[in-house]
Write a protein that holds these residues in place. Structure first.
Motif, mmCIF file in Angstrom:
data_model
loop_
_atom_site.group_PDB
_atom_site.id
_atom_site.type_symbol
_atom_site.label_atom_id
_atom_site.label_comp_id
_atom_site.label_asym_id
_atom_site.label_seq_id
_atom_site.Cartn_x
_atom_site.Cartn_y
_atom_site.Cartn_z
ATOM 1 N N SER A 46 0.859 -1.169 0.000
ATOM 2 C CA SER A 46 0.000 0.000 0.000
ATOM 3 C C SER A 46 0.901 1.226 0.000
ATOM 4 C CB SER A 46 -0.907 -0.006 1.229
ATOM 5 O OG SER A 46 -0.123 0.123 2.393
ATOM 6 N N VAL A 47 0.332 2.371 -0.304
ATOM 7 C CA VAL A 47 1.115 3.602 -0.351
ATOM 8 C C VAL A 47 1.756 3.854 1.005
ATOM 9 C CG1 VAL A 47 0.951 6.092 -0.629
ATOM 10 C CG2 VAL A 47 -0.304 4.595 -2.165
ATOM 11 N N GLY A 48 3.025 4.218 0.989
ATOM 12 C CA GLY A 48 3.691 4.611 2.215
ATOM 13 C C GLY A 48 4.515 3.522 2.874
ATOM 14 N N ASN A 49 4.431 2.263 2.402
ATOM 15 C CA ASN A 49 5.252 1.245 3.036
ATOM 16 C C ASN A 49 6.150 0.551 2.026
ATOM 17 O OD1 ASN A 49 3.514 -0.399 1.657
ATOM 18 N ND2 ASN A 49 2.942 -1.658 3.400
ATOM 19 N N ASN A 50 6.458 1.233 0.954
ATOM 20 C CA ASN A 50 7.296 0.648 -0.079
ATOM 21 C C ASN A 50 8.239 1.719 -0.610
ATOM 22 O OD1 ASN A 50 8.174 -1.311 -1.873
ATOM 23 N ND2 ASN A 50 6.671 -0.770 -3.418
ATOM 24 N N THR A 62 6.581 9.836 -2.008
ATOM 25 C CA THR A 62 6.524 11.299 -1.999
ATOM 26 C C THR A 62 6.166 11.845 -3.374
ATOM 27 O OG1 THR A 62 8.847 11.577 -2.605
ATOM 28 C CG2 THR A 62 8.347 11.370 -0.241
ATOM 29 N N ILE A 63 5.800 13.107 -3.389
ATOM 30 C CA ILE A 63 5.538 13.798 -4.656
ATOM 31 C C ILE A 63 6.840 13.896 -5.444
ATOM 32 C CG2 ILE A 63 4.759 15.967 -5.688
ATOM 33 C CD1 ILE A 63 2.529 14.184 -4.350
ATOM 34 N N ALA A 64 7.973 14.053 -4.759
ATOM 35 C CA ALA A 64 9.274 14.082 -5.435
ATOM 36 C C ALA A 64 9.515 12.775 -6.198
ATOM 37 C CB ALA A 64 10.397 14.336 -4.431
ATOM 38 N N ASP A 65 9.097 11.635 -5.638
ATOM 39 C CA ASP A 65 9.204 10.353 -6.341
ATOM 40 C C ASP A 65 8.408 10.402 -7.651
ATOM 41 O OD1 ASP A 65 10.703 9.219 -4.253
ATOM 42 O OD2 ASP A 65 8.962 8.228 -3.345
ATOM 43 N N LEU A 66 7.194 10.957 -7.580
ATOM 44 C CA LEU A 66 6.361 11.086 -8.781
ATOM 45 C C LEU A 66 7.043 11.976 -9.815
ATOM 46 C CD1 LEU A 66 2.661 11.549 -7.610
ATOM 47 C CD2 LEU A 66 3.720 9.556 -8.659
ATOM 48 N N GLN A 67 7.607 13.100 -9.353
ATOM 49 C CA GLN A 67 8.261 14.030 -10.276
ATOM 50 C C GLN A 67 9.443 13.359 -10.988
ATOM 51 O OE1 GLN A 67 8.651 17.324 -7.369
ATOM 52 N NE2 GLN A 67 7.627 18.545 -8.949
ATOM 53 N N ASP A 68 10.207 12.562 -10.263
ATOM 54 C CA ASP A 68 11.322 11.838 -10.891
ATOM 55 C C ASP A 68 10.814 10.901 -11.982
ATOM 56 O OD1 ASP A 68 13.176 13.087 -9.246
ATOM 57 O OD2 ASP A 68 13.309 11.409 -7.834
ATOM 58 N N GLU A 69 9.721 10.208 -11.706
ATOM 59 C CA GLU A 69 9.153 9.281 -12.698
ATOM 60 C C GLU A 69 8.575 10.030 -13.891
ATOM 61 O OE1 GLU A 69 9.181 5.976 -13.229
ATOM 62 O OE2 GLU A 69 10.554 5.850 -11.539
ATOM 63 N N ILE A 70 7.952 11.167 -13.653
ATOM 64 C CA ILE A 70 7.427 11.979 -14.753
ATOM 65 C C ILE A 70 8.579 12.435 -15.640
ATOM 66 C CG2 ILE A 70 6.341 14.213 -15.293
ATOM 67 C CD1 ILE A 70 4.565 13.636 -12.726
ATOM 68 N N SER A 93 6.593 18.960 -3.660
ATOM 69 C CA SER A 93 7.535 17.845 -3.742
ATOM 70 C C SER A 93 7.979 17.366 -2.365
ATOM 71 C CB SER A 93 8.750 18.233 -4.570
ATOM 72 O OG SER A 93 9.431 19.309 -3.972
ATOM 73 N N LYS A 94 7.837 18.198 -1.345
ATOM 74 C CA LYS A 94 8.263 17.839 0.008
ATOM 75 C C LYS A 94 7.245 16.964 0.742
ATOM 76 C CE LYS A 94 10.838 22.117 0.398
ATOM 77 N NZ LYS A 94 10.932 23.413 1.041
ATOM 78 N N GLU A 95 6.043 16.853 0.195
ATOM 79 C CA GLU A 95 4.967 16.130 0.869
ATOM 80 C C GLU A 95 4.880 14.676 0.433
ATOM 81 O OE1 GLU A 95 3.089 17.344 3.342
ATOM 82 O OE2 GLU A 95 4.126 19.265 3.206
ATOM 83 N N SER A 96 4.207 13.881 1.261
ATOM 84 C CA SER A 96 3.997 12.468 0.941
ATOM 85 C C SER A 96 2.775 12.310 0.044
ATOM 86 C CB SER A 96 3.797 11.663 2.223
ATOM 87 O OG SER A 96 2.537 11.951 2.788
ATOM 88 N N ILE A 97 2.709 11.192 -0.629
ATOM 89 C CA ILE A 97 1.541 10.847 -1.443
ATOM 90 C C ILE A 97 0.310 10.773 -0.534
ATOM 91 C CG2 ILE A 97 0.507 8.994 -2.823
ATOM 92 C CD1 ILE A 97 2.739 10.396 -4.308
#
Length: 161
Positions: free
Chosen positions: A47-51, A92-100, A122-126
């Protein structure tokens, strides 16, 4: 005679493989556990947040987390719909930005992500935005660029100058 009555037979406790296939993680989000055969290891769908993002070359090749992304170019006004498919669950949102950046060639510094009317930091969690698998986000940007080629060029220039 009441004294001769036998107590009902007690059912044996189910084995771990027979227990409920839906468990809860520490943060109380659902995690599905596949228990098809006792000889096979359990497979946990995170689930989100544990991987965390797997290391390059690490096992999983199927998509387990995806977002519907509207790519909106502010320079020419164009919009296109894409799927951002991940083989891991971002934290995190930063993880999403890297993938984008990796999947759509939009540099992180040029991305403005929104979920509905909310601008994502980008500093916040999903989890802080309740962003779930299958949700839709918008990425505003001015231009696309081959970031890998840009980095190679910068590295080359740094070495030669």
């Amino acid at each position: 005679n009441m004294g001769n009555r036998e107590s009902p037979a007690k059912k044996p406790e189910p084995s771990k493989e027979q227990q409920n296939s839906l468990t809860r993680s520490d943060d109380n989000s659902a995690i599905a556990v596949a228990t098809a055969a006792p000889s096979l290891p359990k497979v946990v769908i995170p689930s989100v947040g544990n991987n965390s993002k797997p290391k390059k070359g690490a096992g999983t090749t199927h998509i387990i987390y995806s977002l519907n992304v509207t790519l909106a170019c502010t320079e020419d006004g164009s919009k296109r719909e894409r799927e951002l498919g991940l083989t891991w669950v971002p934290e995190t949102i930063a993880d999403l930005q890297d993938e984008i950046q990796d999947q759509f060639n939009i540099p992180v510094f040029d991305q403005k992500l929104t979920f509905g009317p909310t601008v994502l930091s980008s500093k916040e969690s999903i989890q802080s935005y309740s962003l779930r698998n299958g949700d839709g986000i918008t990425v505003e940007f001015t231009s696309e660029a081959d970031v890998a080629v840009m980095l190679e060029t910068v590295t080359y220039l740094q070495k030669t100058l």
